[in-house]
Design an enzyme around this catalytic site. Structure first.
Site, mmCIF file in Angstrom:
data_model
loop_
_atom_site.group_PDB
_atom_site.id
_atom_site.type_symbol
_atom_site.label_atom_id
_atom_site.label_comp_id
_atom_site.label_asym_id
_atom_site.label_seq_id
_atom_site.Cartn_x
_atom_site.Cartn_y
_atom_site.Cartn_z
ATOM 1 N N LYS A 140 -4.695 7.482 -12.887
ATOM 2 C CA LYS A 140 -6.038 7.653 -12.399
ATOM 3 C C LYS A 140 -6.473 8.794 -13.401
ATOM 4 O O LYS A 140 -7.731 8.825 -13.920
ATOM 5 C CB LYS A 140 -5.861 8.126 -10.981
ATOM 6 C CG LYS A 140 -7.371 8.145 -10.356
ATOM 7 C CD LYS A 140 -7.398 8.855 -9.017
ATOM 8 C CE LYS A 140 -7.093 7.992 -8.026
ATOM 9 N NZ LYS A 140 -7.997 7.266 -7.443
ATOM 10 N N CYS A 182 26.032 -18.263 -19.982
ATOM 11 C CA CYS A 182 25.873 -19.568 -19.070
ATOM 12 C C CYS A 182 25.815 -19.196 -17.687
ATOM 13 O O CYS A 182 25.844 -20.050 -17.040
ATOM 14 C CB CYS A 182 26.653 -20.770 -19.487
ATOM 15 S SG CYS A 182 28.280 -20.572 -18.904
ATOM 16 N N ARG A 223 -8.687 0.843 -13.690
ATOM 17 C CA ARG A 223 -7.335 0.581 -14.037
ATOM 18 C C ARG A 223 -7.047 -0.748 -14.670
ATOM 19 O O ARG A 223 -7.847 -1.737 -14.153
ATOM 20 C CB ARG A 223 -6.342 0.855 -13.057
ATOM 21 C CG ARG A 223 -6.610 0.223 -11.787
ATOM 22 C CD ARG A 223 -5.785 0.872 -10.578
ATOM 23 N NE ARG A 223 -6.413 0.122 -9.282
ATOM 24 C CZ ARG A 223 -5.960 0.592 -7.994
ATOM 25 N NH1 ARG A 223 -5.099 1.613 -7.927
ATOM 26 N NH2 ARG A 223 -6.490 0.086 -6.870
ATOM 27 N N HIS A 271 27.431 -21.542 -4.322
ATOM 28 C CA HIS A 271 27.277 -22.849 -4.632
ATOM 29 C C HIS A 271 25.765 -23.347 -4.157
ATOM 30 O O HIS A 271 25.271 -24.211 -5.246
ATOM 31 C CB HIS A 271 28.329 -23.775 -4.153
ATOM 32 C CG HIS A 271 28.175 -25.210 -4.213
ATOM 33 N ND1 HIS A 271 27.609 -26.054 -3.360
ATOM 34 C CD2 HIS A 271 28.641 -25.923 -5.283
ATOM 35 C CE1 HIS A 271 27.481 -27.282 -3.863
ATOM 36 N NE2 HIS A 271 28.282 -27.485 -4.762
ATOM 37 N N GLY A 313 -2.297 3.477 -1.823
ATOM 38 C CA GLY A 313 -2.195 3.902 -0.393
ATOM 39 C C GLY A 313 -0.724 4.615 0.096
ATOM 40 O O GLY A 313 -0.694 4.923 1.121
ATOM 41 N N MET A 336 0.275 7.562 -1.410
ATOM 42 C CA MET A 336 0.130 9.023 -1.253
ATOM 43 C C MET A 336 -1.174 9.436 -0.558
ATOM 44 O O MET A 336 -1.990 8.735 -0.134
ATOM 45 C CB MET A 336 0.451 9.744 -2.576
ATOM 46 C CG MET A 336 1.953 9.538 -2.810
ATOM 47 S SD MET A 336 2.145 10.368 -4.302
ATOM 48 C CE MET A 336 1.292 9.549 -5.508
ATOM 49 N N GLY A 378 30.315 -16.325 -18.924
ATOM 50 C CA GLY A 378 30.122 -16.872 -17.552
ATOM 51 C C GLY A 378 29.915 -15.707 -16.882
ATOM 52 O O GLY A 378 30.941 -15.250 -16.088
ATOM 53 N N ARG A 400 -7.442 13.817 -4.880
ATOM 54 C CA ARG A 400 -6.615 12.584 -4.790
ATOM 55 C C ARG A 400 -5.444 12.775 -5.621
ATOM 56 O O ARG A 400 -5.261 13.170 -6.785
ATOM 57 C CB ARG A 400 -7.534 11.480 -5.629
ATOM 58 C CG ARG A 400 -8.575 11.093 -4.693
ATOM 59 C CD ARG A 400 -9.301 9.759 -5.258
ATOM 60 N NE ARG A 400 -10.259 9.130 -4.397
ATOM 61 C CZ ARG A 400 -11.718 9.326 -4.633
ATOM 62 N NH1 ARG A 400 -11.998 10.238 -5.498
ATOM 63 N NH2 ARG A 400 -12.454 8.778 -3.724
ATOM 64 N N SER A 447 31.247 -18.319 -24.441
ATOM 65 C CA SER A 447 30.103 -18.241 -23.750
ATOM 66 C C SER A 447 30.463 -17.528 -22.431
ATOM 67 O O SER A 447 31.301 -17.927 -21.595
ATOM 68 C CB SER A 447 29.887 -19.607 -23.259
ATOM 69 O OG SER A 447 28.506 -19.816 -22.470
ATOM 70 N N ASP A 498 31.166 -15.546 -12.700
ATOM 71 C CA ASP A 498 32.424 -15.187 -12.580
ATOM 72 C C ASP A 498 32.905 -13.837 -13.134
ATOM 73 O O ASP A 498 33.500 -13.076 -12.355
ATOM 74 C CB ASP A 498 33.527 -16.161 -13.013
ATOM 75 C CG ASP A 498 33.681 -17.316 -12.089
ATOM 76 O OD1 ASP A 498 32.877 -17.520 -11.187
ATOM 77 O OD2 ASP A 498 34.433 -18.282 -12.388
ATOM 78 N N TYR A 545 22.409 -17.376 -27.800
ATOM 79 C CA TYR A 545 21.548 -18.041 -26.838
ATOM 80 C C TYR A 545 21.871 -17.647 -25.619
ATOM 81 O O TYR A 545 22.864 -16.825 -25.109
ATOM 82 C CB TYR A 545 21.772 -19.636 -27.048
ATOM 83 C CG TYR A 545 23.081 -19.850 -26.652
ATOM 84 C CD1 TYR A 545 23.367 -20.325 -25.405
ATOM 85 C CD2 TYR A 545 24.359 -20.191 -27.556
ATOM 86 C CE1 TYR A 545 24.623 -20.807 -24.918
ATOM 87 C CE2 TYR A 545 25.469 -20.447 -27.237
ATOM 88 C CZ TYR A 545 25.642 -20.909 -25.786
ATOM 89 O OH TYR A 545 26.862 -21.277 -25.414
#
Lengths: 869, 869
Positions: free
Chosen positions: B21, B826, B335, B451, B100, B102, B761, B91, B759, B764, B846
């Site tokens: 501000k 992945c 702002r 799952h 809102g 403070m 995982g 302020r 890759s 896991d 990737y």
């Protein structure tokens, strides 16, 4: 490049190049011990041959002929000569002894013409032709690959036809006939005749020994004994001497001390007019070595002189092979003799006392793991056993008893004085009373660190775990292994040292500790820098471990204390409570019990550090599983069956190992931690007031985030300081953490900020680093070991390459922040010699293991200190 | 040290020091925008105050008085003056907006005497005393800690007594009476009178704002929005202007563009003769901003000019607050405006097209995660909802339907045209058909990668997972949440974006993708260097992901393909077989199915790489659980019930996550691997022959030891090469491994030798690194998040500090051996923006994520590229 060394060119310390046998033959030659002369083709040659598509490196043949002609000169005989022929033996000899694994050819150099000259020269036609047929048989089998049963069948047929019972009944003519038959067999099997050229025979034999390095049984042997496949074997070509040339010839094997007991007394056996293979064949029974004194006093005197010379020279108990050829003694081999653990200990201590070796050498001489056999009863080896299944050797020792399938039955029968073996798919803390009552424990699931295994080792009870072929049907009161059915009450024997399940009762030999055992451990204590603590959950465990020399408790698991009937009721009350106030009320009932537990242990440990792990298991372990028990419980607490069942189901987890337990439970339900901290510190204060020093170390399990330790350590310190302020302001305690979550190792620098010690929980760390459940590994780990995917069960010996790297990361990051952080290990690996070597190298302060492993750990720690000096 | 900055001394880029501000007030001041003058006390001052036991740093007061006297000069008024008083607002203003959270004090500088002068000066006694009582109320609440309900009750009592309905009905005299009452309340509450000295008021107010940085609601807000607690807040002291001085005064809030739609049109509302707090109180309804043009054309014209100036200057949509005091316009705040995802996309694209910002800036402007709301239907916010339970926001979107508890019922009811919500403790692959049939999925267990969660995200089906308060009783056909009972067939609504379970049906808004959405993603594609692939198990998934811009498949899980009725029979046949020959026979029946699966996917992917993970789950998932089904199965295969039951029990595992699955299964039972490899390569050959390029990448799961990969990769290559040799010799394929076991990362150098790609995982890997079971974390992870033990659910956003370190070890060691090793991810983290930033920085090639996350990943990857340039 030098491929071939005459015996006089070698030395004992050239084992890498000449193999154990070759190096020791050379050493004996140089010592002036009578050894049939010869030469050694090096292990490097073997490797070059195997790597070079099984071709001799260039220059090798020339060196062989040169060495051979030196040998001819020395012996005054000629190889392949029809008048005065030189015969040789061709033997393998690797760096590490691999008895019977590789090939040997004797009597090499004979052919149809040479044998005639040999017969004439020795004046013993029968002996000559017998030698020749032996040679054809051995050479054809080993070198040419003709199946040996063909020769045996032919010989049997001839004996039947001639109505002769034993080989000794055959005449020279008979043997000549056999030779003809044998040559025909070769011709028929290979489509070519038996090689008659002695030099060709020699080269073929050397190649055959090289190749035998890689035959399956040799590879398997090396895998079992962890011998590198790249070492290669040497080949020893040696002038033949014959122990079967008449009544002044003979052969024998001897040990410079008793290999069973270690007693300092020449020990062995001999057979007159025989070759080594006759002894092996078991046709005649050899006589004790002392008997040789009467038969051939001069040879015996010479042998005595030689064995003493060899033992002093090699500074260890020797295993000798000798042959007497027409009165002349020859040593064919010497090597450090294999011995029992008891013998090893006695020999090491006595040799040190004789001034032959130093204390460090004495300590290094004993395979640490072998001490196990001295601490537990073992099976008498002199009996036949019907092994019906194999499992993991989860807790050593032998035990027999009647099969039971329930912990309650085990207790009941045992109370009636029956010996029982508890057989379970797996055990849980609810089975403790039955495990205590049982002589042995057999499980069909679970690995080396499964509940059954860990608890059994702690109690010193034999256990075979993860015997996957055992299909248990408790309802039907039986288990089956393939077609064998074993009913409740049937007797079985467990060999926990070997992991064998045996039908019926077997004889066992009790454990007994010698004075020398104490001596060797005292020496080990002088040498080692690692402290040895024990895992002990009860005063009994603590007492036993102290007797075995533990310097403190590295892991006191408090949860086993909760399974007592009176106590589990409080746990259940807590679990079934709805508010924290109710939970605190329930748990506080446990306070006096816990306090007494700790007081008892502190008193036994007399000022030695005691690391107490706060409550670790998931809550569902404390609720009953059977509907009947659930009903009783519901009634007891004025709840409905449904309510208790719901709560129990709500607590069930898909992967309890990865679930709501350890510090995770302490953060969400801190009541137990409050009570335990209070109990520990109050117990400590009260014992200290009795004038006994107390060193409590409070350990928070399963920390993965520094925030967890931060929150809980603060809670613990707050309560602890309050207790101390009130009653014992000068008592010191520490708060640390189990390092058992891989993440904890990655952020050890953050965790170290809140911890006064790290104790690596290598069981769980192994489970998580590998992603193996210790309760389920029996399904594939044995297969993995058999097929070379795993060198060893990682729950048995620390996986230094993988888990070790994670531990190193944890130490490095932890000590970066706190250079003098105290670091220990409290997994089962704390009692494994190879793992102890790693812990020593990585700068651990202590290891902690089950009471029965303490002596092993003391010795292994000393050996690690010696090895890594 | 400079603690205080006049507005003309600051700049927009001084947000760290002046707060958002303050910095923007300074920027506006310097731009010539009419801003009531004032000064800012810095955030550093706040931190110094809080760290220094709540004492002002020395020199601060002097600087405040200096700034205040400059302000007096500028305004021609005097603070505390009874003739021409200067009033100020105080302020808070932190670096990041915390609306809102403070405290604020208005009208500061009034006291019993000043108010009289103020009344005279403004000629409005009622206004002056209203202002004074507002000040007392606000100051007493915020600064003095007098509870505000006491003032409200007193005012209500007075209104009742005087029979006045609204505040506007009160006269100057009434307000004077209120002032007296209020002062008495203060006296009574605090035992001292309301502070009359304006300078004291100012210092107290500034301190109160400082302190408000640490009040619980502010801390909570920062925790939710991940704002650092150490930033501190600035304090803005500003001359008061009044929108409530009559009909030529007013106040309003406006956006330079529509924050809901993004439309380029001035948007907002205003209220004449009112203060900001009146708008908030909702007593009067504000009017659309366009209405101001008619009421005050000059002020409106000036506002229009200013808003355009501010938007061009700040180069972003602005959220403005303004006040008109007797015809004069003041800007109180500007702002960057908050906006919906749709608006964010449209504004970014249009601003780029207007030449205001670059493509990179446009791409950076959109919170990647927010795109989710554009891809899924969401709840209409304009309705009341009865939220009965909260769970994890496992798969976004809103759905309603009738509650069912079984997958079969879901399918059945759905086939009849009913919309259903599948409610389960947890789901398993056996439930797939029911999950497909359901509009939404609710589970009471399991985390973000359970799952249910993974599959639901893949299908784009809303899912709330791990709603632990939901107690499901399928047998009774109901679930309960505390006292609420929901029966099968009752309608519920799921908000998968928020993780809410709502009773009854709710209105939803359909998803719709705009042209701007496509544009922004096209730009993202130009910028990013990370490839974006998708996790897709079916042709449908693959098709959807292609439409969302996936560049390949990073994870094709093959096991879901086995649950089809016809196929699962083959799996069961295999599991119940006793010999390898039988197993091969059973599995080979699956070959044509698998081949067709892969052909369909290859055709859709048209030459893009397709990573196929070989069979991963444990075998017990394929055997039925219910006795009835076991019986049917036994009958089907001519076995006894006992035999099937035994086999099923034999396959049960204590911790299936850590059990016999993945490559462990492939090593011990290689039949499935043989079949799958054959199917993949045959499919590839056939599709290639149709002229469509194919890039199969075969991925071996759960590798922890290099030996595992070595053995299996060799088997795969052998079969693959055989297929190719026969039909398609020029087709290229690769063999790589999932990196999901911590040990694999520790020995990545060894594993890399056998792998053509890694890759990660991360699901896991997170499970194992933390030791958390993704199926069980709901028990403590929510608690951990609430209590600051975890910043975030590690299954949602990658734990860079812990798991990240393990990944880095894997990459470093892998690329040490193979510098150009292809590395991807992945796990579910592949679609999480923060995690994508990590993957970008660590040199991944990737990421792969569920189809619906592909657009988010494309954007996040571009942002990562920009951020880390």
């Amino acid at each position: 490049m030098k491929f071939v060394y005459g015996f006089s060119e070698g030395k004992a310390d050239m084992r890498d190049l000449l193999g154990g046998k070759g190096a020791n033959l050379a050493e004996m030659t140089n010592l002036g011990v009578p050894v049939p002369p010869g030469f050694t083709v090096t292990t490097e040659t073997c490797n070059a041959y195997l790597e070079n598509k099984q071709k001799f490196p260039s220059g090798l043949e020339e060196q062989i002929w040169e060495a051979l002609s030196a040998l001819e000169k020395q012996q005054g005989k000629k190889f392949g000569d029809t008048q005065n022929p030189l015969l040789v033996s061709v033997r393998s000899g690797a760096k590490f002894s691999m008895p019977g694994m590789m090939d040997t050819v004797l009597n090499l150099g004979l052919n149809d013409e040479v044998v005639a000259g040999f017969a004439e020269k020795t004046g013993n036609s029968r002996f000559a032709y017998d030698s020749y047929r032996r040679f054809i048989q051995m050479f054809s089998d080993v070198v040419l690959g003709v199946e040996h049963h063909k020769f045996e069948e032919a010989l049997d047929a001839l004996k039947k036809e001639k109505e002769l019972e034993n080989d000794v009944d055959l005449t020279s003519e008979n043997w000549q006939e056999v030779v003809l038959m044998y040559k025909k067999i070769v011709q028929k099997s290979l489509g070519k005749s038996f090689p008659q050229e002695p030099k060709e025979q020699l080269l073929l034999a050397i190649q055959a020994v090289f190749k035998s390095w890689n035959i399956p049984r040799a590879r398997t042997y090396r895998e079992i004994h962890k011998i590198d496949h790249h070492l290669g074997t040497a080949v020893n070509v040696q002038a033949m001497v014959f122990g079967n040339m008449g009544e002044t010839s003979g052969t024998g094997v001897a040990f410079t001390r008793n290999p069973s007991t270690g007693e300092k007394k020449f020990y062995g056996e001999f057979l007159m007019n025989a070759q080594g293979e006759d002894v092996v064949a078991g046709i005649r029974t050899p006589e004790p070595i002392e008997g040789l004194k009467a038969v051939m006093p001069e040879a015996y005197a010479e042998l005595e002189e030689i064995y003493q010379k060899l033992e002093s020279h090699f500074r260890d108990m020797q295993d000798l092979e000798f042959t007497i050829e027409e009165g002349t003694l020859y040593l064919l081999q010497t090597r450090n003799g294999k011995r029992t653990a008891a013998a090893a200990v006695r020999i090491a201590v006595e040799m040190q006392e004789e001034g032959m070796i130093s204390k460090k050498e004495a300590v290094s001489r004993i395979e640490a793991n072998s001490l196990d056999t001295l601490l537990h009863p073992c099976l008498d080896p002199n009996q036949t056993k019907e092994i019906i299944a194999k499992g993991l050797p989860a807790s050593p020792g032998a035990a027999c008893g009647k099969v039971v399938f329930h912990a309650d039955t085990a207790k009941e029968w045992s109370d009636k004085g029956k010996k029982v073996i508890l057989v379970r798919k797996e055990t849980s803390p609810e089975d403790i009373h039955g495990m205590h009552a049982a002589q042995g424990i057999l499980t069909s699931c679970g690995g080396m660190t499964s509940h059954a295994a860990v608890v059994a080792r702690g109690m010193g009870t034999p256990c075979v775990a993860g015997a996957t072929d055992v299909i248990i049907n408790p309802k039907a009161g039986k288990f089956t292994v393939n077609d064998t059915v074993v009913n409740e009450g049937d007797v079985i024997t467990l060999d926990g040292t070997e992991g064998a399940v045996i039908l019926g009762e077997c004889k066992t030999i009790e454990a007994a500790l010698s004075e020398e055992f104490e001596t060797i451990l005292r020496w080990a204590d002088e040498i080692r820098t690692l402290q040895i603590r024990t895992n002990a959950d009860t005063p009994e465990d603590a007492q036993r471990a102290m007797e075995f020399g533990a310097q403190g408790i590295g892991l006191c698991r408090t949860e086993h204390m909760f399974f007592d009937e009176e106590r589990i009721r409080c746990m259940r009350e807590m679990i079934l409570s709805n508010t924290q106030a109710e939970r605190i009320k329930a748990v506080d009932k446990l306070l006096p019990f816990q306090k007494q537990d700790f007081k008892d242990i502190f008193k036994i440990m007399k000022g030695r550090p005691v690391t107490i792990r706060l409550f670790d298991p998931p809550l569902h372990e404390f609720l009953p599983e059977k509907d009947k028990d659930v009903e009783d419980l519901a009634k007891d607490f004025g709840l409905t069956f449904e309510q208790v069942k719901d709560r129990a189901e709500n607590l069930q987890e898909v992967n309890p190992m990865l679930g709501h337990r350890g510090c995770r439970l302490a953060i969400t339900y801190p009541e137990i931690l409050y009570m335990q901290t209070q109990a520990i510190l109050e117990a400590a204060c009260e014992v200290q007031k009795e004038g006994i020093e107390v060193k409590p170390e409070i350990m928070i399990p399963l920390v993965g985030k520094s925030e967890e330790l931060d929150i809980l350590a603060e809670k613990v310190r707050k309560i602890a300081n309050k207790v101390l302020q009130e009653s014992c302001p000068d008592l010191k305690y520490t708060v640390g953490t189990m390092m058992e979550i891989p993440r904890a190792c990655a952020v050890a620098n953050r965790i170290a900020g809140h911890a006064e010690f790290f104790s690596f929980g290598t069981n769980d760390l192994t489970q998580l680093t590998f992603g193996y459940s210790r309760d389920d590994v029996a399904r594939f780990v044995p297969y993995y070991k058999e097929h070379g995917v795993l060198d060893a069960d990682p729950f048995e010996t620390l996986d230094q390459r993988g888990v070790g790297e994670v531990i190193k990361m944890g130490i490095e990051r932890g000590r970066k922040v706190k250079p003098d952080l105290k670091i220990g290990v409290c997994g089962e690996h704390g009692g494994d010699p190879d793992s102890i070597d790693f812990f020593h190298r990585e700068g651990f302060n202590y290891v902690s293991c089950s009471p029965f492993r303490v002596p092993i750990a003391r010795l292994a720690a000393a050996q690690a200190a010696i090895r890594n000096r």
